[in-house]
Design a protein around this motif. Structure first.
Motif, PDB file in Angstrom:
ATOM      1  N   ALA B  58     -12.837 -10.104 -63.078  1.00  0.00           N
ATOM      2  CA  ALA B  58     -13.089  -9.990 -61.643  1.00  0.00           C
ATOM      3  C   ALA B  58     -13.485 -11.333 -61.028  1.00  0.00           C
ATOM      4  O   ALA B  58     -14.071 -12.184 -61.689  1.00  0.00           O
ATOM      5  N   SER B  60     -15.707 -12.351 -57.766  1.00  0.00           N
ATOM      6  CA  SER B  60     -16.498 -11.677 -56.746  1.00  0.00           C
ATOM      7  C   SER B  60     -17.304 -12.663 -55.937  1.00  0.00           C
ATOM      8  O   SER B  60     -17.555 -13.792 -56.361  1.00  0.00           O
ATOM      9  N   LYS B  65     -16.227  -7.352 -55.385  1.00  0.00           N
ATOM     10  CA  LYS B  65     -15.003  -7.838 -56.022  1.00  0.00           C
ATOM     11  C   LYS B  65     -13.973  -8.178 -54.948  1.00  0.00           C
ATOM     12  O   LYS B  65     -13.613  -7.322 -54.134  1.00  0.00           O
TER      13      LYS B  65
END
Lengths: 260, 161
Positions: B58, B60, B65
């Motif tokens: 991910a 973020s 995210k």
């Protein structure tokens, strides 16, 4: 000693001729599918007896397999304080392995054996020869619709099995054992990939459907036309299907998930 | 005729249930719904070490995210790890002096790229490079440094006495 070699040779020849008959049978069945398409009623009847009647056993088994996965997964994961990963564990094992494999095994037991017995009995009571006498090709009329029905039903049943199992895991996990509902789904959605996991699972179930239907129909068609022959053919269907499913599953898993 | 009609209905229900199961798997279980056909733009960042970062990890910002890692490669000239990230186009307002750091979710969790916006007026565009980066913390290194430091302190303490 000579007798041993003679036996070995005879056995090899019998199994190869059987394989050859099975291949020829498969090609004839596949060619016969074209003539099923203009007569959807034949296919509908078979979809009913192969698919709809397997529906209940598949959904109930799926529900309980998912619930057991939820319980066992919870006990193991809670040792590591990772109960939140229950969703991914249940979903991955169902979508990748258990869904296609258990569905195929149940399908072989429920629908495959019935197909073999039906066709074996048709042969034993000379219904197939009767059709040939009336210039109706039994492969096109009897075998191909059943094959197509098995081929179509399998992926649908496997998808149902996985879906119901995931709901079963959620019922036990978040309903009974108190895993957070949101993390059950979100961890699952983060980790399960549509193409890598779900499409590969469906490809597996399509292949299993193909193989199981082929074995069931061929064993029935090739059965010795006596009551004992039909009973043996039915047993062989279940045993051979189970073997082929499990061996193919290993090969397919190695091919699909090998690069991870 | 009644019989075939019932049969047809049941077959129809069966097929519909199967397809519903497939849709359920696709939308509820897998990541198809998020990041489906979402428009993205890609930026790169060089790290001293990208640690356990993986493709699909991910990306973020402020804990939300906003994208994912699409490629990680080793640059043979600078000996650094070049991480390419795809960020959703709706978040195309990140300033040019954004800081990229590799953090770990929890103590043993997955690693992810955290973007911390700076104050510049220019924004990151497709193909931009993030200059300010902070590498992944490698646990072995930290433990090694800690042990070395405490051993050094002990040695100095011994000398004083």
């Amino acid at each position: 000693m000579m007798q041993f070699f003679q036996r070995l040779g005879a056995d090899t020849r019998t199994s190869f001729t059987k394989l050859g008959r099975a291949t020829y049978f498969l090609l004839a069945t596949l060619a016969g599918i074209l003539s099923v398409l203009p007569r959807p009623r034949l296919l509908m009847n078979q979809l009913f007896s192969v698919g709809v009647l397997s529906f209940l056993i598949i959904t109930i088994s799926g529900l309980f397999v998912g619930m057991v996965l939820g319980l066992q997964g919870f006990y193991i994961l809670s040792d590591f304080g990772a109960e939140e990963s229950l969703g991914i564990m249940v979903a991955a094992s169902l979508v990748r392995e258990l869904g296609p494999v258990v569905t195929a095994l149940l399908f072989a037991g429920r629908a495959g054996s019935a197909l073999t017995a039906e066709i074996g009995l048709m042969k034993a009571t000379e219904q197939l020869s009767g059709m040939e006498m009336m210039a109706i090709d039994p492969i096109r009329r009897i075998i191909s619709p059943r094959f197509l029905a098995g081929f179509i039903s399998m992926p649908l049943l496997a998808a149902l099995f996985s879906a119901v199992g995931i709901i079963g895991g959620q019922l036990v996990g978040s309903g009974l054992l108190g895993v957070d509902d949101g993390s059950y789904w979100s961890q699952m959605q983060n980790q399960i990939d549509f193409y890598d996991d779900i499409i590969n699972g469906i490809i597996k179930s399509v292949i299993f459907g193909f193989v199981t239907s082929w074995i069931a129909l061929f064993e029935g068609y090739d059965a010795i036309p006596t009551s004992e022959g039909v009973s043996r053919a039915t047993t062989r269907t279940v045993v051979n299907s189970a073997f082929s499913i499990l061996i193919l599953d290993f090969i397919l898993t190695a091919l699909m998930f090998g690069d991870k | 005729m009644q019989h075939t009609a019932t049969q047809d209905t049941l077959v129809g229900l069966f097929v519909a249930a199967g397809i519903a199961g497939l849709f359920f798997l696709a939308l509820q279980v897998s990541n198809l719904s998020s990041f489906g056909s979402e428009e993205t733009y890609s930026v790169t960042a060089s790290f001293e070490s990208s640690g356990g970062l993986k493709v699909k990890s991910a990306v973020s910002a402020a804990g939300v995210k906003i994208g994912k890692v699409t490629a990680i490669r080793f640059d043979p000239k600078t000996y650094q790890s070049v991480v390419t990230m795809a960020i959703e186009s709706q978040y195309a307002t990140l300033p040019e002096d954004t800081t990229a750091s590799i953090f770990t979710a929890g103590l043993l969790g997955e690693q992810y790229v955290n973007l911390e916006p700076g104050g510049s007026d220019d924004v990151l565009k497709n193909g931009s490079k993030i200059d300010i980066t902070q590498s992944a913390i490698i646990l072995e290194k930290v433990i090694g440094q800690f042990l070395f430091k405490s051993a050094e302190e002990k040695a100095q303490g011994d000398k004083k006495e």
